[in-house]
Design a protein around this motif. Structure first.
Motif, PDB file in Angstrom:
ATOM      1  N   THR A   1      38.925  33.747  31.521  1.00 35.79           N
ATOM      2  CA  THR A   1      39.191  32.307  31.627  1.00 35.79           C
ATOM      3  C   THR A   1      39.360  31.679  30.244  1.00 35.79           C
ATOM      4  OG1 THR A   1      36.811  31.766  31.705  1.00 35.79           O
ATOM      5  CG2 THR A   1      37.950  32.072  33.812  1.00 35.79           C
ATOM      6  N   THR A   2      38.669  32.216  29.260  1.00 39.22           N
ATOM      7  CA  THR A   2      38.808  31.690  27.900  1.00 39.22           C
ATOM      8  C   THR A   2      40.192  31.988  27.344  1.00 39.22           C
ATOM      9  OG1 THR A   2      36.435  32.014  27.519  1.00 39.22           O
ATOM     10  CG2 THR A   2      37.839  31.738  25.570  1.00 39.22           C
ATOM     11  N   LEU A   3      40.630  33.223  27.490  1.00 39.69           N
ATOM     12  CA  LEU A   3      41.953  33.602  26.991  1.00 39.69           C
ATOM     13  C   LEU A   3      43.065  32.919  27.789  1.00 39.69           C
ATOM     14  CD1 LEU A   3      41.264  37.413  26.471  1.00 39.69           C
ATOM     15  CD2 LEU A   3      41.611  35.708  24.670  1.00 39.69           C
ATOM     16  N   PHE A   4      42.906  32.876  29.096  1.00 41.21           N
ATOM     17  CA  PHE A   4      43.916  32.244  29.942  1.00 41.21           C
ATOM     18  C   PHE A   4      44.009  30.748  29.655  1.00 41.21           C
ATOM     19  CE2 PHE A   4      45.378  30.769  34.270  1.00 41.21           C
ATOM     20  CZ  PHE A   4      46.652  31.301  34.171  1.00 41.21           C
ATOM     21  N   SER A   5      42.898  30.143  29.270  1.00 37.78           N
ATOM     22  CA  SER A   5      42.896  28.717  28.946  1.00 37.78           C
ATOM     23  C   SER A   5      43.787  28.405  27.752  1.00 37.78           C
ATOM     24  CB  SER A   5      41.466  28.233  28.667  1.00 37.78           C
ATOM     25  OG  SER A   5      40.726  28.141  29.858  1.00 37.78           O
TER      26      SER A   5
ATOM     27  N   TRP B   1      32.967  35.696  47.620  1.00 35.92           N
ATOM     28  CA  TRP B   1      34.007  35.320  46.651  1.00 35.92           C
ATOM     29  C   TRP B   1      34.038  36.298  45.483  1.00 35.92           C
ATOM     30  CZ3 TRP B   1      34.204  34.270  41.492  1.00 35.92           C
ATOM     31  CH2 TRP B   1      35.333  33.595  41.002  1.00 35.92           C
ATOM     32  N   GLY B   2      32.862  36.670  45.003  1.00 35.82           N
ATOM     33  CA  GLY B   2      32.776  37.558  43.841  1.00 35.82           C
ATOM     34  C   GLY B   2      32.565  39.012  44.187  1.00 35.82           C
ATOM     35  N   HIS B   3      32.751  39.363  45.490  1.00 33.00           N
ATOM     36  CA  HIS B   3      32.585  40.742  45.969  1.00 33.00           C
ATOM     37  C   HIS B   3      31.145  41.240  45.813  1.00 33.00           C
ATOM     38  CE1 HIS B   3      36.949  41.061  46.392  1.00 33.00           C
ATOM     39  NE2 HIS B   3      37.047  40.520  45.195  1.00 33.00           N
ATOM     40  N   TRP B   4      30.197  40.325  45.986  1.00 33.45           N
ATOM     41  CA  TRP B   4      28.798  40.723  45.982  1.00 33.45           C
ATOM     42  C   TRP B   4      28.541  41.716  47.122  1.00 33.45           C
ATOM     43  CZ3 TRP B   4      24.693  40.299  42.918  1.00 33.45           C
ATOM     44  CH2 TRP B   4      23.427  40.540  43.468  1.00 33.45           C
ATOM     45  N   PRO B   5      27.760  42.786  46.912  1.00 36.21           N
ATOM     46  CA  PRO B   5      26.895  43.059  45.750  1.00 36.21           C
ATOM     47  C   PRO B   5      27.530  43.949  44.686  1.00 36.21           C
ATOM     48  CG  PRO B   5      26.311  44.540  47.521  1.00 36.21           C
ATOM     49  CD  PRO B   5      27.448  43.702  48.037  1.00 36.21           C
ATOM     50  N   GLU B   6      28.836  44.162  44.759  1.00 34.69           N
ATOM     51  CA  GLU B   6      29.502  45.016  43.761  1.00 34.69           C
ATOM     52  C   GLU B   6      29.785  44.214  42.495  1.00 34.69           C
ATOM     53  OE1 GLU B   6      29.753  48.181  44.462  1.00 34.69           O
ATOM     54  OE2 GLU B   6      28.952  47.803  46.460  1.00 34.69           O
ATOM     55  N   VAL B   7      28.731  43.641  41.933  1.00 36.14           N
ATOM     56  CA  VAL B   7      28.869  42.788  40.750  1.00 36.14           C
ATOM     57  C   VAL B   7      27.914  43.269  39.671  1.00 36.14           C
ATOM     58  CG1 VAL B   7      28.616  40.444  39.840  1.00 36.14           C
ATOM     59  CG2 VAL B   7      29.548  40.785  42.131  1.00 36.14           C
ATOM     60  N   THR B   8      28.417  43.343  38.450  1.00 37.06           N
ATOM     61  CA  THR B   8      27.584  43.707  37.303  1.00 37.06           C
ATOM     62  C   THR B   8      27.656  42.589  36.265  1.00 37.06           C
ATOM     63  OG1 THR B   8      29.391  44.808  36.120  1.00 37.06           O
ATOM     64  CG2 THR B   8      28.118  46.143  37.692  1.00 37.06           C
ATOM     65  N   VAL B   9      26.837  42.717  35.254  1.00 36.78           N
ATOM     66  CA  VAL B   9      26.895  41.746  34.152  1.00 36.78           C
ATOM     67  C   VAL B   9      28.281  41.763  33.520  1.00 36.78           C
ATOM     68  CG1 VAL B   9      25.991  41.165  31.869  1.00 36.78           C
ATOM     69  CG2 VAL B   9      24.421  41.881  33.681  1.00 36.78           C
ATOM     70  N   TRP B  10      28.862  42.961  33.392  1.00 38.00           N
ATOM     71  CA  TRP B  10      30.194  43.070  32.793  1.00 38.00           C
ATOM     72  C   TRP B  10      31.230  42.328  33.635  1.00 38.00           C
ATOM     73  CZ3 TRP B  10      33.138  43.275  28.907  1.00 38.00           C
ATOM     74  CH2 TRP B  10      34.493  43.601  29.034  1.00 38.00           C
ATOM     75  N   THR B  11      31.080  42.341  34.945  1.00 39.20           N
ATOM     76  CA  THR B  11      32.014  41.630  35.818  1.00 39.20           C
ATOM     77  C   THR B  11      32.089  40.161  35.431  1.00 39.20           C
ATOM     78  OG1 THR B  11      31.403  43.102  37.649  1.00 39.20           O
ATOM     79  CG2 THR B  11      32.590  41.085  38.208  1.00 39.20           C
ATOM     80  N   ILE B  12      30.930  39.568  35.206  1.00 39.35           N
ATOM     81  CA  ILE B  12      30.874  38.144  34.874  1.00 39.35           C
ATOM     82  C   ILE B  12      31.363  37.896  33.449  1.00 39.35           C
ATOM     83  CG2 ILE B  12      29.323  36.167  34.617  1.00 39.35           C
ATOM     84  CD1 ILE B  12      27.585  37.417  36.828  1.00 39.35           C
ATOM     85  N   VAL B  13      30.948  38.755  32.525  1.00 38.90           N
ATOM     86  CA  VAL B  13      31.386  38.610  31.128  1.00 38.90           C
ATOM     87  C   VAL B  13      32.903  38.740  31.034  1.00 38.90           C
ATOM     88  CG1 VAL B  13      31.318  39.677  28.838  1.00 38.90           C
ATOM     89  CG2 VAL B  13      29.201  39.385  30.146  1.00 38.90           C
ATOM     90  N   GLU B  14      33.453  39.708  31.741  1.00 36.73           N
ATOM     91  CA  GLU B  14      34.903  39.917  31.732  1.00 36.73           C
ATOM     92  C   GLU B  14      35.630  38.706  32.294  1.00 36.73           C
ATOM     93  OE1 GLU B  14      37.923  43.514  33.036  1.00 36.73           O
ATOM     94  OE2 GLU B  14      36.333  42.931  34.439  1.00 36.73           O
ATOM     95  N   PHE B  15      35.080  38.124  33.345  1.00 42.39           N
ATOM     96  CA  PHE B  15      35.708  36.950  33.953  1.00 42.39           C
ATOM     97  C   PHE B  15      35.713  35.769  32.985  1.00 42.39           C
ATOM     98  CE2 PHE B  15      35.549  33.015  36.432  1.00 42.39           C
ATOM     99  CZ  PHE B  15      36.656  33.174  37.253  1.00 42.39           C
TER     100      PHE B  15
END
Length: 289
Positions: free
Chosen positions: A201-205, A183-197
């Protein structure tokens, strides 16, 4: 649950989903710790069997349980009433189904320097059934919890903007385990990927809160706004922007959400279309008012 419905809801929503997602995350579709855990593809994805059951066990079920325990049948009727509130002005449907994808396309067009292509006819044909599928999966699994339960509890207590700034990050955090899977394109995931997401979601909310409030608390409209994003990006994006990457898509969603959030906050002076409970509610407002 009656004393702390919000805490109960978020605890249940996170726990039920995260437990259900464990095989998907630990198996071949994720970290590979338990290679015997595998999920067959349906409609080209493992998510329908690996992710969707946990999503259904999370926000919507948690909202039902806590509403029943804390507010009884009257609360369930109010909760279901918002879920079934389809009778709103047609402009809300147009804005959700057409306006949201258009905003994403314009944002990506600018960010990609004007590199855009005309999608094939099959893409246009697939958009409608794709949206229906998104509504009964992602939309139905999540929004009865986030917008139909949590938001009406948060706004009277914290106000619309602060309440949304609580809900948005929690909505993003709920997804975090999935970043360690397909779902999250693991293992192409960094800390920034999660922070950006989570930032997205905060802004979109903020936009979602405004839509929910101004449409007269119509959950179907909120669901359409949410799923129109997913549907456009999953079906049309690679043909619209062939050179785009996963990071480009994430940036497009972040920037478009940020612009929309800024406009809504400034235009409403932070009220996000919210009416205090003591103020009699009028008919659903038209978009833009």
């Amino acid at each position: 649950m009656a004393r702390n419905p919000l805490v109960s809801f978020f605890t249940l929503a996170f726990a039920l989903s995260w437990i259900a997602w464990t095989p998907y995350i630990l198996g071949k579709t994720g970290l590979g710790v338990e290679p015997d855990f595998d999920f067959p593809k349906i409609l080209g994805t493992t998510q329908l069997l690996g992710v969707l059951p946990g999503a259904y066990l999370g926000p919507i079920l948690a909202a039902f349980i806590v509403t029943a325990a804390a507010h009884g049948r009257p609360g369930l009727r109010r909760w279901a009433g918002r879920l079934l509130k389809w009778n709103v002005n047609w402009r809300w449907y147009a804005g959700s189904i057409l306006g949201v994808p258009a905003a994403l396309v314009v944002t990506s067009f600018v960010l990609n320097g004007g590199d855009i292509h005309l999608p094939s006819a099959m893409v246009f044909v697939a958009l409608v059934p794709g949206l229906v599928l998104q509504l009964v999966t992602t939309g139905l699994a999540e929004e009865p919890g986030w917008r139909d339960f949590a938001l009406p509890h948060l706004q009277p207590k914290f106000g619309p903007l602060r309440g949304t700034l609580i809900l948005g990050p929690l909505w993003g955090l709920w997804h975090v385990p999935l970043f360690f899977s397909e779902w999250g394109h693991w293992p192409e995931v960094t800390v920034w990927t999660i922070v950006e997401f989570i930032a997205t979601t905060t802004l979109f909310s903020i936009l979602m809160t405004w839509v929910f409030n101004r449409s007269g608390e119509s959950l179907p409209i909120a669901m359409l706004v949410h799923t129109s994003v997913n549907n456009t990006m999953s079906i049309a994006w690679t043909e619209l922007f062939p050179s785009t990457t996963v990071d480009d898509i994430a940036l497009t969603f972040l920037v478009s959400s940020g612009v929309a959030a800024a406009v809504v906050v400034i235009a409403t002076r932070g009220r996000l279309g919210y009416r205090s409970p003591e103020v009699p509610a009028s008919a659903p407002a038209l978009p833009g008012r």
